[in-house]
Design a protein around this motif. Structure first.
Motif, PDB file in Angstrom:
ATOM      1  N   ASP A   9       0.208   8.393   1.806  1.00 33.73           N
ATOM      2  CA  ASP A   9      -0.265   7.647   0.633  1.00 33.73           C
ATOM      3  C   ASP A   9      -1.332   6.639   1.057  1.00 33.73           C
ATOM      4  O   ASP A   9      -1.059   5.710   1.803  1.00 33.73           O
ATOM      5  CB  ASP A   9       0.916   6.929  -0.022  1.00 33.73           C
ATOM      6  N   GLY A  10      -2.554   6.812   0.564  1.00 38.76           N
ATOM      7  CA  GLY A  10      -3.640   5.889   0.867  1.00 38.76           C
ATOM      8  C   GLY A  10      -3.688   4.712  -0.086  1.00 38.76           C
ATOM      9  O   GLY A  10      -4.267   3.675   0.218  1.00 38.76           O
ATOM     10  N   ALA A  11      -3.080   4.829  -1.263  1.00 35.87           N
ATOM     11  CA  ALA A  11      -3.106   3.751  -2.256  1.00 35.87           C
ATOM     12  C   ALA A  11      -2.077   2.673  -1.926  1.00 35.87           C
ATOM     13  O   ALA A  11      -2.362   1.478  -2.015  1.00 35.87           O
ATOM     14  CB  ALA A  11      -2.848   4.311  -3.656  1.00 35.87           C
ATOM     15  N   VAL A  12      -0.860   3.090  -1.589  1.00 36.97           N
ATOM     16  CA  VAL A  12       0.209   2.163  -1.204  1.00 36.97           C
ATOM     17  C   VAL A  12       0.801   2.699   0.106  1.00 36.97           C
ATOM     18  O   VAL A  12       1.819   3.383   0.100  1.00 36.97           O
ATOM     19  CB  VAL A  12       1.301   2.057  -2.296  1.00 36.97           C
ATOM     20  N   PRO A  13       0.153   2.402   1.230  1.00 35.20           N
ATOM     21  CA  PRO A  13       0.593   2.966   2.504  1.00 35.20           C
ATOM     22  C   PRO A  13       2.011   2.547   2.880  1.00 35.20           C
ATOM     23  O   PRO A  13       2.465   1.448   2.546  1.00 35.20           O
ATOM     24  CB  PRO A  13      -0.409   2.404   3.520  1.00 35.20           C
ATOM     25  N   THR A  14       2.688   3.416   3.596  1.00 31.80           N
ATOM     26  CA  THR A  14       4.041   3.141   4.047  1.00 31.80           C
ATOM     27  C   THR A  14       4.082   1.887   4.912  1.00 31.80           C
ATOM     28  O   THR A  14       5.060   1.136   4.866  1.00 31.80           O
ATOM     29  CB  THR A  14       4.598   4.356   4.823  1.00 31.80           C
ATOM     30  N   THR A  15       3.038   1.624   5.675  1.00 30.56           N
ATOM     31  CA  THR A  15       3.015   0.419   6.514  1.00 30.56           C
ATOM     32  C   THR A  15       3.116  -0.841   5.662  1.00 30.56           C
ATOM     33  O   THR A  15       3.802  -1.795   6.040  1.00 30.56           O
ATOM     34  CB  THR A  15       1.751   0.359   7.379  1.00 30.56           C
ATOM     35  N   GLY A  16       2.450  -0.867   4.517  1.00 33.37           N
ATOM     36  CA  GLY A  16       2.553  -2.010   3.612  1.00 33.37           C
ATOM     37  C   GLY A  16       3.938  -2.142   3.023  1.00 33.37           C
ATOM     38  O   GLY A  16       4.468  -3.254   2.885  1.00 33.37           O
ATOM     39  N   THR A  17       4.542  -1.023   2.680  1.00 33.99           N
ATOM     40  CA  THR A  17       5.904  -1.035   2.156  1.00 33.99           C
ATOM     41  C   THR A  17       6.874  -1.568   3.208  1.00 33.99           C
ATOM     42  O   THR A  17       7.768  -2.359   2.909  1.00 33.99           O
ATOM     43  CB  THR A  17       6.323   0.374   1.704  1.00 33.99           C
ATOM     44  N   LEU A  18       6.690  -1.143   4.458  1.00 30.97           N
ATOM     45  CA  LEU A  18       7.554  -1.621   5.537  1.00 30.97           C
ATOM     46  C   LEU A  18       7.425  -3.134   5.723  1.00 30.97           C
ATOM     47  O   LEU A  18       8.426  -3.823   5.926  1.00 30.97           O
ATOM     48  CB  LEU A  18       7.216  -0.905   6.842  1.00 30.97           C
ATOM     49  N   LYS A  19       6.213  -3.650   5.636  1.00 31.12           N
ATOM     50  CA  LYS A  19       6.022  -5.099   5.763  1.00 31.12           C
ATOM     51  C   LYS A  19       6.728  -5.827   4.620  1.00 31.12           C
ATOM     52  O   LYS A  19       7.344  -6.872   4.826  1.00 31.12           O
ATOM     53  CB  LYS A  19       4.533  -5.439   5.771  1.00 31.12           C
ATOM     54  N   TRP A  20       6.646  -5.278   3.411  1.00 35.77           N
ATOM     55  CA  TRP A  20       7.316  -5.881   2.260  1.00 35.77           C
ATOM     56  C   TRP A  20       8.834  -5.892   2.463  1.00 35.77           C
ATOM     57  O   TRP A  20       9.488  -6.912   2.259  1.00 35.77           O
ATOM     58  CB  TRP A  20       6.939  -5.123   0.985  1.00 35.77           C
ATOM     59  N   VAL A  21       9.386  -4.765   2.878  1.00 38.04           N
ATOM     60  CA  VAL A  21      10.833  -4.679   3.089  1.00 38.04           C
ATOM     61  C   VAL A  21      11.251  -5.609   4.224  1.00 38.04           C
ATOM     62  O   VAL A  21      12.253  -6.330   4.109  1.00 38.04           O
ATOM     63  CB  VAL A  21      11.268  -3.223   3.359  1.00 38.04           C
ATOM     64  N   ASP A  22      10.503  -5.625   5.310  1.00 34.65           N
ATOM     65  CA  ASP A  22      10.841  -6.507   6.435  1.00 34.65           C
ATOM     66  C   ASP A  22      10.833  -7.978   6.023  1.00 34.65           C
ATOM     67  O   ASP A  22      11.614  -8.777   6.540  1.00 34.65           O
ATOM     68  CB  ASP A  22       9.876  -6.294   7.598  1.00 34.65           C
ATOM     69  N   SER A  23       9.980  -8.344   5.076  1.00 33.56           N
ATOM     70  CA  SER A  23       9.899  -9.741   4.641  1.00 33.56           C
ATOM     71  C   SER A  23      11.171 -10.196   3.921  1.00 33.56           C
ATOM     72  O   SER A  23      11.397 -11.397   3.771  1.00 33.56           O
ATOM     73  CB  SER A  23       8.677  -9.956   3.737  1.00 33.56           C
ATOM     74  N   MET A  24      11.993  -9.240   3.465  1.00 31.86           N
ATOM     75  CA  MET A  24      13.233  -9.591   2.781  1.00 31.86           C
ATOM     76  C   MET A  24      14.382  -9.881   3.741  1.00 31.86           C
ATOM     77  O   MET A  24      15.439 -10.351   3.329  1.00 31.86           O
ATOM     78  CB  MET A  24      13.643  -8.464   1.819  1.00 31.86           C
TER      79      MET A  24
END
Length: 86
Positions: A9-24
């Motif tokens: 996914d180039g629009a919402v990359p998995t790396t960004g999702t991982l950073k969001w989840v890690d922030s929790m």
């Protein structure tokens, strides 16, 4: 909660999702592992279980995982909703 994303996914990359989840700062219940469709040896994606959150990738899919990989996405969602092992 289930959060899934295509691993290409180039629009919402998995790396960004991982950073969001890690922030929790959620506790990890089960480390990353592959999940497979029945009868298929190749991984359909990868999954990690946090306290109150399941995060999964859909291998080879872009932003519209249900469109690009319908069988893999169905398997993931159906089994999560049914409380079956993924």
């Amino acid at each position: 909660m289930l959060k899934f994303s295509g691993d290409t996914d180039g629009a919402v990359p998995t790396t960004g999702t991982l950073k969001w989840v890690d922030s929790m700062n959620r506790d990890i219940i089960e480390q990353w592992r592959p999940y497979r469709l029945p009868g298929n040896a190749n991984p359909a994606g990868y999954i990690v279980e946090y306290d109150g959150l399941t995060l999964a990738t859909v291998h080879g899919s872009g932003h519209m995982a249900p469109q690009f990989k319908p069988a893999e996405t169905y398997h993931l969602i159906f089994n999560w909703l049914s409380h079956n092992p993924i």
